[in-house]
Write a protein that holds these residues in place. Structure first.
Motif, PDB file in Angstrom:
ATOM      1  N   GLY A 193      48.226 -25.796  19.872  1.00 20.01           N
ATOM      2  CA  GLY A 193      46.996 -25.019  19.730  1.00 20.01           C
ATOM      3  C   GLY A 193      46.040 -25.181  20.881  1.00 20.01           C
ATOM      4  O   GLY A 193      46.439 -25.550  21.986  1.00 20.01           O
ATOM      5  N   SER A 194      44.782 -24.933  20.570  1.00 22.21           N
ATOM      6  CA  SER A 194      43.758 -24.808  21.611  1.00 22.21           C
ATOM      7  C   SER A 194      42.863 -26.034  21.753  1.00 22.21           C
ATOM      8  O   SER A 194      42.389 -26.326  22.834  1.00 22.21           O
ATOM      9  CB  SER A 194      42.859 -23.616  21.293  1.00 22.21           C
ATOM     10  OG  SER A 194      43.421 -22.472  21.837  1.00 22.21           O
ATOM     11  N   LEU A 195      42.563 -26.668  20.622  1.00 26.47           N
ATOM     12  CA  LEU A 195      41.873 -27.957  20.705  1.00 26.47           C
ATOM     13  C   LEU A 195      42.953 -28.972  20.394  1.00 26.47           C
ATOM     14  O   LEU A 195      43.415 -29.085  19.263  1.00 26.47           O
ATOM     15  CB  LEU A 195      40.729 -28.043  19.681  1.00 26.47           C
ATOM     16  CG  LEU A 195      40.022 -29.404  19.622  1.00 26.47           C
ATOM     17  CD1 LEU A 195      39.347 -29.736  20.937  1.00 26.47           C
ATOM     18  CD2 LEU A 195      39.005 -29.435  18.495  1.00 26.47           C
ATOM     19  N   PHE A 196      43.395 -29.692  21.413  1.00 26.52           N
ATOM     20  CA  PHE A 196      44.672 -30.386  21.297  1.00 26.52           C
ATOM     21  C   PHE A 196      44.560 -31.733  22.014  1.00 26.52           C
ATOM     22  O   PHE A 196      44.847 -31.847  23.200  1.00 26.52           O
ATOM     23  CB  PHE A 196      45.743 -29.492  21.956  1.00 26.52           C
ATOM     24  CG  PHE A 196      47.146 -29.717  21.480  1.00 26.52           C
ATOM     25  CD1 PHE A 196      47.451 -30.661  20.524  1.00 26.52           C
ATOM     26  CD2 PHE A 196      48.189 -28.965  22.007  1.00 26.52           C
ATOM     27  CE1 PHE A 196      48.751 -30.862  20.087  1.00 26.52           C
ATOM     28  CE2 PHE A 196      49.494 -29.140  21.588  1.00 26.52           C
ATOM     29  CZ  PHE A 196      49.772 -30.101  20.628  1.00 26.52           C
ATOM     30  N   LEU A 197      44.113 -32.733  21.269  1.00 25.61           N
ATOM     31  CA  LEU A 197      43.846 -34.037  21.891  1.00 25.61           C
ATOM     32  C   LEU A 197      45.058 -34.960  21.836  1.00 25.61           C
ATOM     33  O   LEU A 197      45.283 -35.750  22.745  1.00 25.61           O
ATOM     34  CB  LEU A 197      42.668 -34.717  21.180  1.00 25.61           C
ATOM     35  CG  LEU A 197      41.350 -33.940  21.162  1.00 25.61           C
ATOM     36  CD1 LEU A 197      40.317 -34.666  20.304  1.00 25.61           C
ATOM     37  CD2 LEU A 197      40.815 -33.745  22.573  1.00 25.61           C
ATOM     38  N   PHE A 198      45.805 -34.866  20.711  1.00 25.93           N
ATOM     39  CA  PHE A 198      46.934 -35.780  20.498  1.00 25.93           C
ATOM     40  C   PHE A 198      48.175 -34.971  20.104  1.00 25.93           C
ATOM     41  O   PHE A 198      48.057 -33.902  19.494  1.00 25.93           O
ATOM     42  CB  PHE A 198      46.598 -36.773  19.381  1.00 25.93           C
ATOM     43  CG  PHE A 198      45.366 -37.588  19.672  1.00 25.93           C
ATOM     44  CD1 PHE A 198      45.405 -38.607  20.615  1.00 25.93           C
ATOM     45  CD2 PHE A 198      44.164 -37.312  19.043  1.00 25.93           C
ATOM     46  CE1 PHE A 198      44.264 -39.351  20.913  1.00 25.93           C
ATOM     47  CE2 PHE A 198      43.018 -38.038  19.341  1.00 25.93           C
ATOM     48  CZ  PHE A 198      43.065 -39.057  20.277  1.00 25.93           C
ATOM     49  N   PRO A 199      49.374 -35.515  20.404  1.00 31.77           N
ATOM     50  CA  PRO A 199      50.600 -34.793  20.030  1.00 31.77           C
ATOM     51  C   PRO A 199      50.626 -34.450  18.543  1.00 31.77           C
ATOM     52  O   PRO A 199      50.057 -35.185  17.723  1.00 31.77           O
ATOM     53  CB  PRO A 199      51.706 -35.806  20.356  1.00 31.77           C
ATOM     54  CG  PRO A 199      51.123 -36.669  21.418  1.00 31.77           C
ATOM     55  CD  PRO A 199      49.654 -36.768  21.129  1.00 31.77           C
ATOM     56  N   HIS A 200      51.254 -33.365  18.215  1.00 34.67           N
ATOM     57  CA  HIS A 200      51.414 -32.976  16.808  1.00 34.67           C
ATOM     58  C   HIS A 200      52.677 -33.625  16.224  1.00 34.67           C
ATOM     59  O   HIS A 200      53.639 -33.890  16.962  1.00 34.67           O
ATOM     60  CB  HIS A 200      51.481 -31.447  16.692  1.00 34.67           C
ATOM     61  CG  HIS A 200      50.118 -30.822  16.642  1.00 34.67           C
ATOM     62  ND1 HIS A 200      49.909 -29.457  16.670  1.00 34.67           N
ATOM     63  CD2 HIS A 200      48.881 -31.379  16.559  1.00 34.67           C
ATOM     64  CE1 HIS A 200      48.611 -29.208  16.601  1.00 34.67           C
ATOM     65  NE2 HIS A 200      47.970 -30.354  16.546  1.00 34.67           N
ATOM     66  N   PRO A 201      52.711 -33.825  14.915  1.00 33.12           N
ATOM     67  CA  PRO A 201      53.842 -34.549  14.299  1.00 33.12           C
ATOM     68  C   PRO A 201      55.082 -33.668  14.124  1.00 33.12           C
ATOM     69  O   PRO A 201      55.503 -33.390  12.992  1.00 33.12           O
ATOM     70  CB  PRO A 201      53.265 -34.986  12.950  1.00 33.12           C
ATOM     71  CG  PRO A 201      52.223 -33.972  12.632  1.00 33.12           C
ATOM     72  CD  PRO A 201      51.658 -33.508  13.941  1.00 33.12           C
ATOM     73  N   VAL A 202      55.674 -33.262  15.235  1.00 31.75           N
ATOM     74  CA  VAL A 202      56.866 -32.408  15.147  1.00 31.75           C
ATOM     75  C   VAL A 202      58.047 -33.235  14.632  1.00 31.75           C
ATOM     76  O   VAL A 202      58.713 -32.863  13.666  1.00 31.75           O
ATOM     77  CB  VAL A 202      57.199 -31.768  16.521  1.00 31.75           C
ATOM     78  CG1 VAL A 202      58.430 -30.883  16.418  1.00 31.75           C
ATOM     79  CG2 VAL A 202      56.005 -30.970  17.028  1.00 31.75           C
ATOM     80  N   LYS A 203      58.289 -34.386  15.289  1.00 32.20           N
ATOM     81  CA  LYS A 203      59.476 -35.153  14.855  1.00 32.20           C
ATOM     82  C   LYS A 203      59.300 -35.684  13.433  1.00 32.20           C
ATOM     83  O   LYS A 203      60.264 -35.807  12.689  1.00 32.20           O
ATOM     84  CB  LYS A 203      59.855 -36.241  15.845  1.00 32.20           C
ATOM     85  CG  LYS A 203      58.867 -37.335  16.086  1.00 32.20           C
ATOM     86  CD  LYS A 203      59.512 -38.408  17.004  1.00 32.20           C
ATOM     87  CE  LYS A 203      58.574 -39.523  17.362  1.00 32.20           C
ATOM     88  NZ  LYS A 203      57.349 -39.157  18.054  1.00 32.20           N
ATOM     89  N   GLU A 204      58.047 -35.945  13.036  1.00 35.91           N
ATOM     90  CA  GLU A 204      57.805 -36.458  11.679  1.00 35.91           C
ATOM     91  C   GLU A 204      58.068 -35.377  10.626  1.00 35.91           C
ATOM     92  O   GLU A 204      58.351 -35.684   9.467  1.00 35.91           O
ATOM     93  CB  GLU A 204      56.352 -36.939  11.539  1.00 35.91           C
ATOM     94  CG  GLU A 204      56.003 -38.190  12.344  1.00 35.91           C
ATOM     95  CD  GLU A 204      55.687 -37.907  13.815  1.00 35.91           C
ATOM     96  OE1 GLU A 204      55.894 -36.751  14.261  1.00 35.91           O
ATOM     97  OE2 GLU A 204      55.265 -38.834  14.511  1.00 35.91           O
ATOM     98  N   LEU A 205      57.926 -34.108  11.008  1.00 31.13           N
ATOM     99  CA  LEU A 205      58.056 -33.033  10.007  1.00 31.13           C
ATOM    100  C   LEU A 205      59.304 -32.165  10.190  1.00 31.13           C
ATOM    101  O   LEU A 205      59.631 -31.360   9.306  1.00 31.13           O
ATOM    102  CB  LEU A 205      56.802 -32.141  10.050  1.00 31.13           C
ATOM    103  CG  LEU A 205      55.565 -32.730   9.351  1.00 31.13           C
ATOM    104  CD1 LEU A 205      54.301 -31.975   9.736  1.00 31.13           C
ATOM    105  CD2 LEU A 205      55.734 -32.684   7.819  1.00 31.13           C
ATOM    106  N   ALA A 206      59.994 -32.323  11.321  1.00 26.62           N
ATOM    107  CA  ALA A 206      61.087 -31.380  11.633  1.00 26.62           C
ATOM    108  C   ALA A 206      62.189 -31.395  10.558  1.00 26.62           C
ATOM    109  O   ALA A 206      62.616 -30.326  10.089  1.00 26.62           O
ATOM    110  CB  ALA A 206      61.669 -31.677  13.002  1.00 26.62           C
ATOM    111  N   ASP A 207      62.642 -32.581  10.150  1.00 23.89           N
ATOM    112  CA  ASP A 207      63.735 -32.630   9.162  1.00 23.89           C
ATOM    113  C   ASP A 207      63.302 -31.996   7.848  1.00 23.89           C
ATOM    114  O   ASP A 207      64.053 -31.263   7.200  1.00 23.89           O
ATOM    115  CB  ASP A 207      64.180 -34.084   8.908  1.00 23.89           C
ATOM    116  CG  ASP A 207      64.974 -34.616  10.084  1.00 23.89           C
ATOM    117  OD1 ASP A 207      65.393 -33.791  10.930  1.00 23.89           O
ATOM    118  OD2 ASP A 207      65.135 -35.844  10.165  1.00 23.89           O
ATOM    119  N   PHE A 208      62.057 -32.311   7.462  1.00 27.43           N
ATOM    120  CA  PHE A 208      61.524 -31.754   6.222  1.00 27.43           C
ATOM    121  C   PHE A 208      61.484 -30.217   6.301  1.00 27.43           C
ATOM    122  O   PHE A 208      61.933 -29.518   5.387  1.00 27.43           O
ATOM    123  CB  PHE A 208      60.115 -32.319   5.981  1.00 27.43           C
ATOM    124  CG  PHE A 208      59.427 -31.734   4.787  1.00 27.43           C
ATOM    125  CD1 PHE A 208      59.672 -32.214   3.508  1.00 27.43           C
ATOM    126  CD2 PHE A 208      58.529 -30.675   4.944  1.00 27.43           C
ATOM    127  CE1 PHE A 208      59.045 -31.650   2.410  1.00 27.43           C
ATOM    128  CE2 PHE A 208      57.902 -30.109   3.850  1.00 27.43           C
ATOM    129  CZ  PHE A 208      58.157 -30.594   2.587  1.00 27.43           C
TER     130      PHE A 208
END
Ligand code: DSN
Length: 440
Positions: free
Chosen positions: A182-197
């Protein structure tokens, strides 16, 4: 009303262009979504490629005259794939919004549900709901649900997201697509934490890397395509310091669908000069991108710490303020984001007001939000380092906290800018960063 001649209008427009460059030469540009391209990128933008059509895929165009355009476009795709370690690249989307639309068109139907970050939680307008005139809702008819957001951690809340998706499923509203980034983006998003789910629910994952593409390319942010994203969209002119434009990267299996969505779905001309300029940018990012990304993040952290030491409420404090090129500051102790943006502009410090978590609930709107957002991508490309970040923090303090007349700061800022007039992290920089090129 005095009649203006066509010649006068012509001259006035050209004069505004020139004055703008002069202003930026003497300013501190801190808009997080902007950067300054290299002279070689500007050369490509002026080339005759900009006057041509090359509809379709290179080698399969629907017009003649594309021999050299095809050469460059094949190279552009190969460089994009190398830079982001991607199996498929479509370099034709003309902006980040069009890149997102290509993904919506290829993998969802109007009426499908997409889960995405809300704007105060960092989402982009292209991820937004119809009632907010967001592209996803308004143009593609997606029904948008927002991720639960953790304002302390300044990122998407993983457990609450899983709960929300289960609830949506029970209600017969399982999302078809998940949008990260997104546009206000300070820290990585939890892609690996949510990908399997997400995958276990057959949810397609796209990552909008518009802001952080240069940091990903430089190996200094998360790596979404390795963390489980099916595709990655971006604009090419923020931390990836190229021309304004878009790019889609994906696993090979999604290539055909994306190709058709981009053309004929969403483009006729894909602004061929911008495509060539993207190719040049990719060579620069491959050669200099690691050093650049490292310095960008270093600068952002130093600026955030200096602002905090100067008394500002900088968001994300618990996590060290930022892991990207951005800094978000809550300015409600002094006025609001709109007023602060205007005051800083009077001193030649260019920032943007920003909705921050809590603003909407408190009744604040986009014109007078609670925050400002700062980005260091452009000033880093101009060669600035830690000591300059500290000076910038003190300029901002003088205007926002000490209420010094912004106009009285202009000469100090002009002096500060004198030594930073060249583009760094590129092969050739004979032309000044904001040097006006007159062709008449
Ligand atoms: N609106 C831009 C931003 O500032 O984040 C992105 O398109």
């Amino acid at each position: 009303m005095a009649k203006t001649s066509n010649r006068d209008s012509y001259k006035k427009i050209l004069s505004s262009l020139q004055t703008h460059n002069k202003w930026f030469e003497n300013s501190i540009p801190l808009i997080a979504s902007e950067n300054i391209p290299s002279p070689a990128v500007k050369e490509a933008l002026l080339s005759d490629f900009g006057n041509r059509y090359a509809e379709g895929w290179p080698g399969e165009r629907v017009y003649a005259g594309c021999i050299y355009i095809d050469e460059v476009e094949f190279e552009c795709m190969a460089l994009a794939k190398k830079l982001f370690k991607a199996e498929f690249a479509d370099v034709r989307p003309i902006s980040g919004v069009v890149a997102n639309l290509a993904i919506y068109s290829a993998f969802t139907n109007p009426g499908d549900i997409m889960i995405a970050p809300s704007i105060p939680a960092g989402g982009h307008i292209s991820h937004g709901k119809k009632e907010h005139s967001g592209t996803a809702g308004l143009v593609h008819g997606l029904d948008v649900e927002f991720y639960p957001f953790d304002a302390e951690e300044m990122t998407i809340d993983v457990d609450k997201t899983k709960d929300k998706i289960e609830e949506l499923k029970k209600a017969g509203r399982l999302p078809k697509m998940a949008m990260f980034g997104g546009s206000l983006f300070l820290f990585p998003h939890p892609v690996k934490e949510l990908a399997d789910f997400m995958k276990s629910h057959n949810i397609y994952i796209n990552y909008d890397a518009a802001h952080v593409a240069g940091l990903i390319a430089g190996g200094r942010f998360q790596d979404p395509l390795r963390e489980g994203a099916d595709s990655m969209t971006m604009s090419t002119h923020k931390t990836l310091f190229g021309p304004q434009g878009g790019l889609v990267l994906a696993s090979a299996q999604y290539g055909e669908a994306i190709k058709k969505a981009t053309f004929p779905g969403l483009t006729s001309s894909h602004h061929i000069h911008h495509m060539a300029a993207k190719a040049i940018t990719f060579t620069e990012a491959l050669e200099f991108g690691k050093d650049y990304a490292k310095q960008v993040i270093k600068n952002a952290k130093i600026l955030a710490e200096a602002l905090s030491e100067n008394g500002f409420k900088v968001l994300g404090e618990r996590r060290g303020f930022t892991e990207s090129h951005q800094i978000a500051v809550n300015v409600l102790d002094y006025s609001d984001g709109g007023k602060v943006e205007a005051d800083l502009e009077k001193a030649n410090i260019i920032v943007n007001r920003q909705l921050i978590p809590g603003d909407i609930k408190a009744g604040r709107n986009y014109f007078h939000p609670g925050g400002i957002r700062l980005g260091v991508a452009e000033i880093t490309r101009l060669g600035m380092k830690g000591s300059e970040m500290k000076e910038i923090a003190s300029f901002i303090k003088k205007i926002v906290i000490d209420k010094k007349d912004p106009k009285k700061m202009i000469s100090t800022i002009k002096k500060f800018r004198k030594d930073y007039q060249k583009v760094h992290y590129c092969f050739d920089n004979k032309l000044g960063a904001y040097e006006y090129v007159k062709l008449r």
